[in-house]
Design a protein around this motif. Structure first.
Motif, short mmCIF file in Angstrom:
data_model
loop_
_atom_site.label_atom_id
_atom_site.label_comp_id
_atom_site.label_asym_id
_atom_site.label_seq_id
_atom_site.Cartn_x
_atom_site.Cartn_y
_atom_site.Cartn_z
N GLN A 183 0.84 -1.19 0.00
CA GLN A 183 0.00 0.00 0.00
C GLN A 183 0.88 1.25 0.00
O GLN A 183 1.77 1.39 0.83
N TYR A 184 0.60 2.17 -0.91
CA TYR A 184 1.38 3.40 -0.97
C TYR A 184 0.97 4.32 0.17
O TYR A 184 -0.23 4.57 0.37
N PRO A 185 1.92 4.84 0.96
CA PRO A 185 1.56 5.70 2.10
C PRO A 185 1.09 7.08 1.64
O PRO A 185 1.87 7.84 1.05
N LEU A 186 -0.15 7.39 1.89
CA LEU A 186 -0.71 8.66 1.40
C LEU A 186 -0.11 9.87 2.11
O LEU A 186 -0.20 10.99 1.60
N ASP A 187 0.49 9.65 3.28
CA ASP A 187 1.15 10.77 3.97
C ASP A 187 2.60 10.93 3.54
O ASP A 187 3.32 11.78 4.05
N GLY A 188 3.05 10.09 2.59
CA GLY A 188 4.40 10.19 2.09
C GLY A 188 5.47 9.64 3.00
O GLY A 188 6.67 9.76 2.70
N ASP A 189 5.09 9.02 4.12
CA ASP A 189 6.07 8.52 5.09
C ASP A 189 6.63 7.18 4.63
O ASP A 189 5.98 6.15 4.76
N MET A 190 7.85 7.22 4.08
CA MET A 190 8.53 6.01 3.69
C MET A 190 9.84 5.87 4.47
O MET A 190 10.85 5.40 3.96
N SER A 191 9.80 6.30 5.73
CA SER A 191 11.01 6.24 6.55
C SER A 191 11.47 4.80 6.75
O SER A 191 12.66 4.54 6.89
N GLU A 192 10.52 3.86 6.79
CA GLU A 192 10.91 2.46 6.93
C GLU A 192 11.73 1.99 5.74
O GLU A 192 12.54 1.07 5.85
N GLN A 193 11.55 2.65 4.60
CA GLN A 193 12.32 2.32 3.40
C GLN A 193 13.57 3.19 3.28
O GLN A 193 14.23 3.17 2.24
N ASP A 426 20.75 -5.02 -0.77
CA ASP A 426 21.60 -4.48 0.30
C ASP A 426 20.83 -4.32 1.60
O ASP A 426 20.86 -3.26 2.22
N ASN A 427 20.15 -5.36 2.03
CA ASN A 427 19.49 -5.30 3.34
C ASN A 427 19.65 -6.61 4.09
O ASN A 427 18.71 -7.13 4.68
N GLY A 428 20.86 -7.16 4.03
CA GLY A 428 21.15 -8.34 4.83
C GLY A 428 21.04 -9.65 4.07
O GLY A 428 21.07 -9.69 2.84
N THR A 429 20.86 -10.71 4.82
CA THR A 429 20.89 -12.06 4.29
C THR A 429 19.50 -12.63 3.98
O THR A 429 19.38 -13.72 3.44
N GLY A 430 18.44 -11.90 4.32
CA GLY A 430 17.08 -12.43 4.19
C GLY A 430 16.66 -12.67 2.75
O GLY A 430 17.12 -12.01 1.81
N LYS A 431 15.74 -13.62 2.58
CA LYS A 431 15.26 -13.95 1.23
C LYS A 431 14.50 -12.78 0.64
O LYS A 431 14.02 -11.88 1.34
N LEU A 432 14.38 -12.79 -0.69
CA LEU A 432 13.67 -11.73 -1.40
C LEU A 432 12.18 -12.02 -1.39
O LEU A 432 11.74 -13.13 -1.73
N LEU A 433 11.40 -11.01 -0.99
CA LEU A 433 9.95 -11.15 -0.87
C LEU A 433 9.20 -10.29 -1.88
O LEU A 433 7.99 -10.39 -1.99
N GLY A 434 9.91 -9.44 -2.59
CA GLY A 434 9.29 -8.55 -3.55
C GLY A 434 10.29 -7.52 -4.02
O GLY A 434 11.50 -7.69 -3.87
N ILE A 435 9.77 -6.43 -4.57
CA ILE A 435 10.64 -5.40 -5.11
C ILE A 435 9.96 -4.04 -5.00
O ILE A 435 8.73 -3.94 -5.10
N TYR A 436 10.75 -3.01 -4.74
CA TYR A 436 10.25 -1.63 -4.72
C TYR A 436 10.32 -1.07 -6.14
O TYR A 436 11.39 -1.05 -6.75
N ALA A 437 9.18 -0.61 -6.65
CA ALA A 437 9.11 -0.11 -8.02
C ALA A 437 9.44 1.37 -8.14
O ALA A 437 9.43 1.93 -9.23
N GLU A 438 9.72 2.03 -7.00
CA GLU A 438 10.17 3.43 -7.01
C GLU A 438 9.20 4.37 -7.70
O GLU A 438 9.59 5.29 -8.42
N THR A 461 5.47 -9.56 -3.69
CA THR A 461 5.00 -8.18 -3.48
C THR A 461 5.72 -7.17 -4.36
O THR A 461 6.95 -7.11 -4.35
N VAL A 462 4.93 -6.38 -5.08
CA VAL A 462 5.46 -5.20 -5.77
C VAL A 462 4.93 -3.97 -5.03
O VAL A 462 3.73 -3.84 -4.84
N SER A 463 5.84 -3.13 -4.59
CA SER A 463 5.45 -1.90 -3.90
C SER A 463 5.89 -0.69 -4.72
O SER A 463 7.02 -0.65 -5.20
N LEU A 464 4.99 0.27 -4.87
CA LEU A 464 5.35 1.50 -5.59
C LEU A 464 6.11 2.47 -4.70
O LEU A 464 6.47 3.57 -5.14
N ARG A 465 6.40 2.08 -3.47
CA ARG A 465 7.18 2.94 -2.60
C ARG A 465 8.60 3.10 -3.14
O ARG A 465 9.13 2.23 -3.83
#
Length: 564
Positions: A183-193, A426-438, A461-465
């Motif tokens: 889900q794209y954050p409508l408040d623009g908060d992508m600090s987790e990313q 570049d976020n560690g050893t974890g498996k890939l669960l999706g991709i950020y489409a920017e 998961t494809v995220s537009l974030r």
């Protein structure tokens, strides 16, 4: 006919016609999966790089060894044109040879400690009294300590508060979490990313102004003839050791060389000594810091290699994969970002072992200087794809160029028209669960079709974030398709990021195999499709973000959603 825009004399296709559906080669998917899961070399690469070569600080002899080793391995697996490419002068080479800290009085204790990057050496073990000095902010603060520090080891800063009930170190994204990321954050908060909501230059001026004053503090300590400085760096057996723990951002440059030896120590050790000193119990320690400098003007290098394209009409077009090869020094750089390095190498090995003849050229870039400012990848983009125009406001003299505002749109170079896309991990050893489409909506349905046969591997998961703080960002800044995968976090942010626990034992072999298979499939699909990947909008003057999220750990709220 594809729409194009002329930038700096270069015609760049902005909207090539895209097929209604993707031609997904399931037979090749099966071959890649078989090779990647049943004959993987990823952990062999990991042991050689992390156990043998070890930590790879930019400019160090170990970094040079890693560049040469990766070039040799890429040649051995059948890649063409494997070579090292300079992105320019970096600064001082440096190696930690040894560090230890023991409390002698009021009673014996052995403490967890590491030299901070580019710390000078003590020369020999020193036994000295400890003095507690709070964080110093002004010249008046410095003046209050004149004549009080000679021959002392300084316990610098405030004792961190340790949570006695910490959250579990290991975390896995579940279905609900992935749905949220979709889900794209409508408040623009992508600090987790790792994307800051504000790029106000006043924030960066304040942050780097504080770091510049820390340089002055170190010079003051040295002038007062203090022996060494101890700073807090983490708890629970984990100590974090990077530039934010040193006395200034530019300590890797000879003209900003740190003036006094420094160690980062466990918060528990810092707290114990701090409480003793507050109770007026004298503390004496035996400190040893052995480091070695190896040149003032070391060059930074990227390792580059490729699988040549075979289609006469498309072979000059390129799809890239990469990760940063450099690391910090407390561990061996296994998860940050040795994992991204060995996964990219394994993806190339899978494709060469299968004898794939891609229509477009597939190129790997293993970057250095990422930890100090994404130098390797931004240097590569600047050399090959786009010239960036930063404002260079005199007020921002202490702020690195890559965090300054763009004064004009990037000037595109001829090679930019040939890049289809860049994929980064570049976020560690974890498996890939999706991709950020920017924010690139045109590519979302393409990735979904590629991922449909990979759902059994967890790739859903494809995220537009947007996501920031790593090597795909310079590509995005240049208006080129650059992508970072969504990864299972595991213990990356809680235990291994820039710490002494960033070692081989924290790697997940099954997850790294999965990631290698998926990267190989994404490279193959991009290289084989008729059209190049859809492009994002080119950043215009005043609209381009700096390398977002690079210092999110240091913002006022202290969030650690971003790396670096």
């Amino acid at each position: 006919m594809a729409a194009a825009v002329c930038l700096g004399g270069v015609a760049v296709a902005m909207g090539q016609p895209q097929p209604a559906s993707e031609n997904v080669d399931l037979a090749m998917y099966s071959r890649i999966r078989d090779e990647g899961f049943n004959r993987s070399h990823v952990m062999e690469y990991g042991s050689a790089l992390f156990d043998d070569i070890g930590p790879r600080l930019t400019g160090s002899p170990a970094m040079k060894k890693a560049n040469e080793w990766t070039r040799q391995q890429l040649t051995a697996m059948g890649c063409a044109n494997a070579h090292l490419e300079s992105w320019g002068e970096f600064g001082m080479g440096w190696t930690q040879k040894g560090a230890s800290l023991e409390m002698m009085k009021p009673g014996p204790a052995v403490f967890l400690a590491q030299a901070t990057p580019w710390s000078p050496s003590l020369g020999k073990a020193v036994t000295a009294e400890v003095v507690r000095v709070p964080s110093l902010k002004t010249q008046k603060d410095l003046d209050e300590w004149k004549g009080k520090l000679a021959g002392k080891v300084i316990l610098y800063g405030d004792a961190p508060k340790i949570n006695p009930d910490p959250k579990p170190l290991l975390e896995h994204y579940d279905v609900a979490k992935l749905a949220g990321l979709g889900q794209y954050p409508l408040d623009g908060d992508m600090s987790e990313q790792g994307v800051l909501q504000s790029t106000d230059m006043s924030f960066w001026r304040g942050l780097f102004g504080d770091l510049a004053f820390k340089e002055k503090v170190a010079k003051f300590f040295a002038a007062e003839k203090a022996v060494a400085v101890l700073t807090p760096g983490g708890s629970g057996g984990v100590i974090e050791d990077d530039t934010l723990g040193t006395f200034g951002w530019y300590v890797y440059r000879a003209d900003h060389k740190q003036a006094i030896p420094e160690m980062v120590i466990a918060n528990e050790a810092f707290g114990r000594m701090s409480r003793l000193l507050a109770a007026k119990v004298p503390v004496t320690v035996k400190a040893e810091i052995e480091t070695e400098f190896s040149g003032d003007h070391e060059q930074g290098y990227n390792t580059i290699a490729e699988i040549p394209g075979s289609d006469p009409a498309l072979k000059d077009q390129v799809v890239m994969v990469g990760g940063h090869l450099d690391s910090w020094i407390a561990g061996t750089g296994a998860t940050d970002n040795g994992a991204g390095t060995i996964v990219a190498m394994e993806a190339m090995r899978i494709l060469t072992s299968l004898g794939v003849k891609p229509r477009r050229t597939i190129r790997i870039g293993l970057w250095s200087g990422e930890e100090q400012g994404i130098f390797g990848s931004s240097g590569y983009v600047s050399k090959h794809f786009a010239e960036f125009k930063f404002s260079k406001d005199p007020k921002d003299a202490d702020v690195p160029e890559f965090l300054q505002t763009m004064a004009a749109a990037p000037v595109m170079k001829p090679e930019a028209a040939q890049l289809s896309g860049y994929f980064n991990m570049d976020n560690g050893t974890g498996k890939l669960l999706g991709i950020y489409a920017e924010g690139n909506a045109g590519i979302g349905s393409i990735f979904q079709q590629w991922m449909a046969p990979l759902k059994d591997l967890g790739m859903t998961t494809v995220s537009l974030r947007n996501t920031g703080s790593t090597d795909h960002v310079p590509f995005q800044m240049a208006g080129l398709p650059g992508f970072q995968f969504i990864q299972d976090p595991r213990d990356y942010e809680t235990r291994t990021h820039h710490t002494n626990q960033d070692v081989y034992e924290r790697l997940s072999p099954s997850d790294l195999k999965q990631a290698s298979v998926i990267e190989a499939i994404f490279l193959y699909n991009t290289a084989m499709r008729d059209a190049m990947l859809p492009r994002p909008e080119l950043p215009m003057a005043g609209e381009a973000k700096p390398l977002e999220g690079l210092f999110l750990d240091a913002t006022k709220d202290g969030k650690k959603g971003a790396k670096k």
